[in-house]
Motif scaffolding. Structure first.
Motif, mmCIF file in Angstrom:
data_model
loop_
_atom_site.group_PDB
_atom_site.id
_atom_site.type_symbol
_atom_site.label_atom_id
_atom_site.label_comp_id
_atom_site.label_asym_id
_atom_site.label_seq_id
_atom_site.Cartn_x
_atom_site.Cartn_y
_atom_site.Cartn_z
ATOM 1 N N GLY A 1 0.796 -1.271 0.116
ATOM 2 C CA GLY A 1 -0.118 0.026 -0.107
ATOM 3 C C GLY A 1 0.706 1.221 -0.001
ATOM 4 O O GLY A 1 1.976 1.461 -0.282
ATOM 5 N N TYR A 2 -0.115 2.374 0.232
ATOM 6 C CA TYR A 2 1.006 3.563 0.099
ATOM 7 C C TYR A 2 1.468 3.787 1.270
ATOM 8 O O TYR A 2 1.208 3.647 2.562
ATOM 9 N N TYR B 1 4.236 4.169 -3.408
ATOM 10 C CA TYR B 1 3.515 2.982 -3.130
ATOM 11 C C TYR B 1 4.414 1.866 -2.681
ATOM 12 O O TYR B 1 5.470 1.765 -3.658
ATOM 13 N N ASN C 1 4.980 -1.940 -3.215
ATOM 14 C CA ASN C 1 4.095 -3.086 -4.010
ATOM 15 C C ASN C 1 4.302 -4.324 -3.567
ATOM 16 O O ASN C 1 3.999 -5.158 -4.230
ATOM 17 N N PRO D 1 -3.954 0.676 -6.397
ATOM 18 C CA PRO D 1 -2.772 0.794 -5.422
ATOM 19 C C PRO D 1 -3.420 0.788 -4.119
ATOM 20 O O PRO D 1 -4.281 1.378 -3.577
ATOM 21 N N GLY D 2 -2.639 -0.034 -3.253
ATOM 22 C CA GLY D 2 -2.967 -0.055 -1.904
ATOM 23 C C GLY D 2 -4.187 -0.638 -1.602
ATOM 24 O O GLY D 2 -4.676 -0.836 -0.653
#
Length: 317
Positions: free
Chosen positions: A118-119, A124, A126, A244-245
C-alpha cells in the motif's frame, strides 16, 4: 547438491551476465552454460517461450483490448517495461493457484509481516515485507522457473523472480545471496536464496511481491501470512485487484468480496461456475450445465482424464 554447483552460484550472485558462452557443465540440477565472465545460467529447452500456462496465455491474447505483454528475459526485471494496464479489464479471470500437477504452496519465510502492501512514506509499496535475519533461508512459494536471479539496480538488491504455472510471478528481494540461477526449474519450498539487507533496504527483511503480467497485487489477497497458507486455491483476477494499496478482498475489493464479484458475474450471464461434489464426473457436470465435456475442457484448460477435486470449481459457461 554438490559443492561445485554452489561455488558457481556464489560467483553468480556478485556479477552480471556476458553473452559469450564458453563451456557447458552437467550438474545434479541440469546442464548449465558458463560465460566468459564466469557467470552461469541453466540451459532452457530450445522451444521454451516463457509460457507457463498456455490456457491463460491464450485467453489473454484473445482479448485485444488488453494488449498485455509478457516475454522471457533474464536481464529485465519488468519484461513489459511497465506498459501493461490492467485497468482496462472488463472480464474476470479465474486462476487455480495450485493444481493436480503443482499442488504445493510454501510460505517463503516463517517471519511475521512487518510492512503491508500500500501507500507508504509518499510512495506505493508494491509488496509485503516479512521479518528475517541475514542468512535465513528463503523458499519458492510455488513451483515454477527462475526468470531473473541477479543484482537489481532499481532498489531490490539481490533479487530472484520466479514465473509460476498458475500465471503469476513472485519477487524475492534484498537477498544476501542467490541459491538459484536463471532458467532453473524449482519446486515449491525449495531454497532460492538467503535473506539479507541489500539494495534500498533498512534492516534485514524479505520484500515479497506477487505480480500478474508485471502488475503488482496485494500478496495478502493470496496468502494468509499468519497461518502460512493460501487463503483459497482459486483467485479471481479483476481490475480492482490491482488498484494501489488494495486491501485483502475478505476485507474489501471496492466494497465487494470475491464471492460478491463471482455472484455478480454469474448473474450477468458472462460466466458461471460449478462446485465439484463427491462422485461428480465431467460428463455429469456437463449434463447438469447443459454443455459438453469438450467445452468444459476448453473453458478450464483441462483434459477429459483430469482428476476432479471435491470443493474445487469448474467454469461451465
Amino acid at each position: 547438491m554438490n559443492k561445485f554447483f554452489y561455488f558457481f552460484l556464489f560467483i553468480l550472485s556478485f556479477s552480471g551476465y556476458s553473452q559469450t558462452p564458453i563451456d557447458t557443465v552437467n550438474t545434479d540440477k541440469g546442464k548449465m552454460v558458463l560465460y566468459s565472465n564466469r557467470t552461469w545460467k541453466f540451459l532452457l529447452d530450445e522451444e521454451f517461450d516463457g509460457i507457463m500456462n498456455e490456457a491463460l496465455f491464450n485467453r489473454i491474447q484473445a482479448d485485444t483490448n488488453l494488449n498485455l505483454m509478457q516475454t522471457w528475459d533474464n536481464d529485465l526485471c519488468f519484461t513489459s517495461e511497465r506498459n501493461n494496464d490492467l485497468s482496462r479489464m472488463n472480464d474476470t479471470l479465474w486462476l487455480c493457484l495450485v493444481d493436480d500437477l503443482h499442488k504445493d504452496f510454501v510460505a517463503p519465510v516463517p517471519g511475521i509481516v512487518t510492512s503491508h502492501y500500500g501507500y507508504r512514506k509518499g510512495r506505493y509499496h508494491n509488496g509485503t515485507d516479512l521479518n528475517l535475519r541475514t542468512g535465513d533461508t528463503v523458499k519458492a512459494a510455488f513451483s515454477g522457473r527462475v526468470r531473473y536471479a541477479k543484482w537489481n539496480d532499481g532498489g531490490f538488491g539481490n533479487l530472484v523472480i520466479i514465473r509460476h504455472h498458475n500465471g503469476l510471478e513472485t519477487f524475492y528481494a534484498h537477498l544476501s545471496k542467490h541459491l538459484v540461477a536463471p532458467d532453473q526449474e524449482v519446486k515449491a519450498g525449495e531454497p532460492i536464496g538467503l535473506g539479507g539487507n541489500t539494495g534500498r533496504s533498512f534492516g534485514a527483511h524479505l520484500h515479497f511481491e506477487v505480480r500478474f503480467y508485471d502488475v503488482p497485487m496485494n500478496p495478502e489477497e493470496v496468502i494468509d501470512f499468519t497461518k502460512k497458507e493460501l487463503k483459497d486455491e482459486n483467485l479471481l483476477v479483476q481490475k480492482n485487484l490491482f488498484r494501489p494499496g488494495a486491501k485483502p478482498s475478505d476485507e474489501e475489493i471496492s466494497g465487494e468480496s470475491i464471492a460478491a464479484v463471482q455472484a455478480r458475474t454469474e448473474a450477468a450471464g458472462a460466466r458461471k461456475y460449478y462446485k465439484i461434489r463427491s462422485g461428480d464426473t465431467l460428463s455429469q457436470i456437463a449434463s447438469k450445465s447443459n454443455t459438453t465435456v469438450s467445452r468444459l475442457c476448453k473453458l478450464n484448460g483441462i483434459r477429459p482424464t483430469t482428476l476432479l477435486q471435491v470443493g474445487r470449481q469448474v467454469r461451465v459457461r
